[in-house]
Design an enzyme around this catalytic site. Structure first.
Site, PDB file in Angstrom:
ATOM      1  N   LYS A  22       0.839  -1.206   0.000  1.00 29.91           N
ATOM      2  CA  LYS A  22       0.000   0.000   0.000  1.00 29.91           C
ATOM      3  C   LYS A  22       0.872   1.254   0.000  1.00 29.91           C
ATOM      4  CE  LYS A  22      -1.755   1.652   4.027  1.00 29.91           C
ATOM      5  NZ  LYS A  22      -1.442   3.061   4.326  1.00 29.91           N
ATOM      6  N   ASN A  23       1.833   1.295   0.919  1.00 33.37           N
ATOM      7  CA  ASN A  23       2.582   2.540   1.080  1.00 33.37           C
ATOM      8  C   ASN A  23       3.613   2.778  -0.024  1.00 33.37           C
ATOM      9  OD1 ASN A  23       1.037   3.151   3.250  1.00 33.37           O
ATOM     10  ND2 ASN A  23       2.570   2.634   4.794  1.00 33.37           N
ATOM     11  N   CYS A 117      -4.979  13.193  12.863  1.00 31.17           N
ATOM     12  CA  CYS A 117      -5.651  11.910  12.637  1.00 31.17           C
ATOM     13  C   CYS A 117      -5.533  11.079  13.904  1.00 31.17           C
ATOM     14  CB  CYS A 117      -5.053  11.183  11.442  1.00 31.17           C
ATOM     15  SG  CYS A 117      -3.478  10.438  11.771  1.00 31.17           S
ATOM     16  N   ARG A 122       0.397  14.720  13.032  1.00 31.21           N
ATOM     17  CA  ARG A 122       0.927  14.484  11.678  1.00 31.21           C
ATOM     18  C   ARG A 122       0.993  15.727  10.789  1.00 31.21           C
ATOM     19  NH1 ARG A 122      -1.296   8.824   9.473  1.00 31.21           N
ATOM     20  NH2 ARG A 122       0.627   8.884   8.284  1.00 31.21           N
ATOM     21  N   ASP A 307       4.644   0.643  12.124  1.00 34.99           N
ATOM     22  CA  ASP A 307       3.462  -0.055  11.597  1.00 34.99           C
ATOM     23  C   ASP A 307       3.363  -1.512  12.075  1.00 34.99           C
ATOM     24  OD1 ASP A 307       2.746   2.243  10.310  1.00 34.99           O
ATOM     25  OD2 ASP A 307       3.487   1.637   8.342  1.00 34.99           O
ATOM     26  N   ARG A 399      -8.683  -0.193   4.374  1.00 30.88           N
ATOM     27  CA  ARG A 399      -7.770   0.783   3.769  1.00 30.88           C
ATOM     28  C   ARG A 399      -6.429   0.130   3.448  1.00 30.88           C
ATOM     29  NH1 ARG A 399      -6.366   5.334   7.284  1.00 30.88           N
ATOM     30  NH2 ARG A 399      -5.057   5.613   5.463  1.00 30.88           N
TER      31      ARG A 399
HETATM   32  N1  EPU Z   1       6.487  14.854  10.591  1.00 28.87           N
HETATM   33  C1  EPU Z   1       6.614  16.205  10.845  1.00 28.87           C
HETATM   34  N2  EPU Z   1       6.481  17.077   9.804  1.00 28.87           N
HETATM   35  C2  EPU Z   1       6.239  16.652   8.537  1.00 28.87           C
HETATM   36  C3  EPU Z   1       6.124  15.286   8.281  1.00 28.87           C
HETATM   37  C4  EPU Z   1       6.266  14.396   9.340  1.00 28.87           C
HETATM   38  O1  EPU Z   1       6.831  16.606  11.975  1.00 28.87           O
HETATM   39  O2  EPU Z   1       6.136  17.510   7.628  1.00 28.87           O
HETATM   40  C5  EPU Z   1       6.624  13.880  11.715  1.00 28.87           C
HETATM   41  C6  EPU Z   1       5.335  13.095  11.979  1.00 28.87           C
HETATM   42  O3  EPU Z   1       4.415  13.803  12.766  1.00 28.87           O
HETATM   43  C7  EPU Z   1       5.855  11.851  12.642  1.00 28.87           C
HETATM   44  C8  EPU Z   1       7.211  11.641  11.954  1.00 28.87           C
HETATM   45  O4  EPU Z   1       7.540  12.892  11.336  1.00 28.87           O
HETATM   46  O5  EPU Z   1       6.058  12.075  13.998  1.00 28.87           O
HETATM   47  C9  EPU Z   1       7.251  10.565  10.908  1.00 28.87           C
HETATM   48  O6  EPU Z   1       6.116  10.659  10.054  1.00 28.87           O
HETATM   49  P1  EPU Z   1       6.186  10.339   8.511  1.00 28.87           P
HETATM   50  O7  EPU Z   1       6.051  11.606   7.772  1.00 28.87           O
HETATM   51  O8  EPU Z   1       7.347   9.477   8.217  1.00 28.87           O
HETATM   52  O9  EPU Z   1       4.841   9.509   8.314  1.00 28.87           O
HETATM   53  P2  EPU Z   1       3.980   9.507   7.011  1.00 28.87           P
HETATM   54  O10 EPU Z   1       4.852   9.684   5.850  1.00 28.87           O
HETATM   55  O11 EPU Z   1       2.814  10.406   7.181  1.00 28.87           O
HETATM   56  C10 EPU Z   1       4.183   6.962   6.444  1.00 28.87           C
HETATM   57  C11 EPU Z   1       3.247   5.818   6.268  1.00 28.87           C
HETATM   58  C12 EPU Z   1       2.697   5.421   7.626  1.00 28.87           C
HETATM   59  C13 EPU Z   1       3.868   5.032   8.521  1.00 28.87           C
HETATM   60  C14 EPU Z   1       4.867   6.198   8.615  1.00 28.87           C
HETATM   61  C15 EPU Z   1       6.106   5.874   9.402  1.00 28.87           C
HETATM   62  C16 EPU Z   1       2.378   6.171   4.054  1.00 28.87           C
HETATM   63  C17 EPU Z   1       1.236   6.536   3.178  1.00 28.87           C
HETATM   64  N3  EPU Z   1       2.178   6.225   5.372  1.00 28.87           N
HETATM   65  O12 EPU Z   1       3.427   8.015   7.012  1.00 28.87           O
HETATM   66  O13 EPU Z   1       1.868   4.293   7.420  1.00 28.87           O
HETATM   67  O14 EPU Z   1       3.411   4.712   9.809  1.00 28.87           O
HETATM   68  O15 EPU Z   1       5.260   6.597   7.298  1.00 28.87           O
HETATM   69  O16 EPU Z   1       6.760   4.782   8.864  1.00 28.87           O
HETATM   70  O17 EPU Z   1       3.435   5.822   3.557  1.00 28.87           O
HETATM   71  C18 EPU Z   1       0.113   2.824   7.880  1.00 28.87           C
HETATM   72  O18 EPU Z   1       0.351   2.254   6.805  1.00 28.87           O
HETATM   73  O19 EPU Z   1      -0.664   2.348   8.745  1.00 28.87           O
HETATM   74  C19 EPU Z   1       0.740   4.120   8.178  1.00 28.87           C
HETATM   75  C20 EPU Z   1       0.274   4.956   9.087  1.00 28.87           C
END
Ligand code: EPU
Length: 420
Positions: A22-23, A117, A122, A307, A399
């Site tokens: 998915k990701n 969320c 996030r 995850d 999802r």
């Molecule tokens: N963060 C910030 N600022 C930003 C972006 C992120 O502070 O602009 C912080 C977040 O709040 C968090 C940390 O950085 O504390 C890491 O978040 P990240 O951005 O890596 O998460 P994401 O990209 O939103 C993806 C996956 C998630 C997975 C995380 C961590 C996708 C679509 N989603 O989320 O997947 O948990 O990386 O590996 O790729 C899931 O599949 O259940 C899921 C939530």
């Protein structure tokens, strides 16, 4: 709303195909916006987030076709709306990933602000910061992020203050057509980032270093569509392994990439499982073996993934000994704890730590899914629990897990979906 009814305990036994990730699929789908000609994707999982992404791309003018093998062809040669509306963004935060490609190819993007969320606040400040540093003018207007770069983006040297997966992916896509060489530092190293980079390179991008903290991107003038196969889902894989571990079963995963699961497989071994693998299969055998609690701390790849935290917490609850789980990525990713407690788990929370003393006997209960991985952990708990568990709000699980009840049913679970 659909519910899952699971009667336990069961022994998870048999073979299961792992679906496409998915990701990895979500950023790749959004990356199709960069191509001037059609892209054909295979191994895209059949999931609600994928449907939402296709819907989003279709509202922008992309043509979506699917063949009898569920390969998806996307023609984004014509894009008339460069906007992600709130109705879609609120159901799928990954919609933010249209921002990089739209800005790169068309010099404009308008994306509804995702907001918080279930697993935390996030923010997307790093995505915005990086694109600003590439010369985009970005304003927040009426709940939308409005980005403009009428003369194209400029290459930059950007160091991410926090490791972010979708942040890295968005900036990677923004940079592929920027003038000059962009360097993204402290980039996420997840296999999904590498898969996106491989896809973009197949389309003509010049990216090196994906999978390391420093990614270099030499801007190119245009990208052309190609056929591309999405990598297997390492988290779906880990979830089925956890189900076999808690039920003292034995499962063989096929169409999987064990090299993406090194840290997770190590923890399964520490927990007492016998784990073997070939190039594209993994077998976990827990028959006649005692599950032992493990200590885990979630960290960016290649360390232990957030995850998989919820699934390991269930393992710790029923295992022998004291286990300590520390969640360092998301501030609120323990919504499953209260539900597990309804099933008899004793979990002591202290800040971002979840301590278990083990040997809990789980009993079926009425529980509620709160997010994707929390739902997976409730199903795992239900498989080992005595009696009937009803998991409500399973739209969360749809999802991210393809045909979950069918796959678990084939592995010997007594599981049924109730539609209402
Ligand atoms: N963060 C910030 N600022 C930003 C972006 C992120 O502070 O602009 C912080 C977040 O709040 C968090 C940390 O950085 O504390 C890491 O978040 P990240 O951005 O890596 O998460 P994401 O990209 O939103 C993806 C996956 C998630 C997975 C995380 C961590 C996708 C679509 N989603 O989320 O997947 O948990 O990386 O590996 O790729 C899931 O599949 O259940 C899921 C939530």
């Amino acid at each position: 709303m659909d519910k899952l009814v699971i009667c336990g305990p069961s022994h998870i036994q048999g073979e299961v195909d792992i679906s496409g990730s998915k990701n990895a699929a979500l950023p790749i789908l959004m990356g199709c916006l960069l191509a001037q000609s059609p892209v054909t994707l295979s191994n895209v999982p059949h999931l609600r987030d994928v449907t939402t992404s296709l819907q989003l791309l279709a509202t922008m003018g992309c043509e979506v076709m699917m063949d009898e093998n569920l390969n998806i062809t996307l023609d984004c040669s014509v894009v008339h709306a460069k906007e992600a509306p709130y109705e879609l963004v609120k159901t799928m935060r990954a919609s933010i990933l249209v921002m990089g490609p739209l800005l790169a190819r068309f010099g404009e993007a308008k994306v509804a602000l995702p907001g918080g969320c279930a697993i935390g606040s996030r923010p997307v400040d790093i995505h915005i910061q990086g694109m600003k540093q590439m010369g985009a003018d970005i304003q927040i207007e009426d709940g939308f992020i409005v980005a403009r770069a009428p003369n194209g983006l400029q290459a930059t040297d950007f160091s991410m203050p926090v490791v972010t997966v979708t942040g890295t992916e968005n900036l990677l896509m923004a940079a592929v057509m920027a003038k000059g060489k962009t360097i993204l530092r402290n980039a996420a190293c997840e296999p999904e980032v590498v898969d996106l980079a491989n896809f973009l390179n197949a389309m003509g991008a010049k990216i090196t270093g994906a999978g390391t903290p420093d990614i270099e991107i030499e801007g190119v003038a245009a990208l052309e569509g190609v056929p591309y196969r999405v990598i297997p889902d390492r988290i779906e894989a880990g979830t089925y392994l956890a189900a076999a571990a808690v039920t003292q079963g034995c499962v063989t995963l096929t169409k999987v990439d064990p090299s993406h699961l090194v840290a997770v497989l190590e923890k399964f071994e520490q927990a007492g499982a016998l784990v073997t693998h070939t190039q594209d299969t993994i077998t976990l055998d827990m028959r006649g073996r005692q599950l032992k609690a493990v200590d885990i701390e979630t960290q960016p790849y290649p360390l232990f993934p957030t995850d998989m935290q919820a699934q390991f917490l269930v393992m710790n609850a029923i295992a022998q000994g004291k286990g300590r789980v520390v969640e360092t990525i998301f501030e609120n990713r323990y919504m499953h704890v209260a539900e597990l407690e309804k099933m008899g788990a004793a979990i002591r929370m202290s800040g971002n730590e979840a301590i278990t003393l083990g040997a809990n006997k789980l009993i079926g209960a009425e529980v509620m899914a709160t997010d994707l991985r929390a739902s997976a952990c409730l199903i795992i708990a239900a498989l080992v629990a005595e009696g009937k568990t009803t998991v409500s709000r399973i739209y969360h699980i749809d999802r991210g897990y393809e045909r979950i009840e069918e796959k678990f049913h084939r592995l010997g679970a007594n599981i049924q979906r109730l539609s209402s």
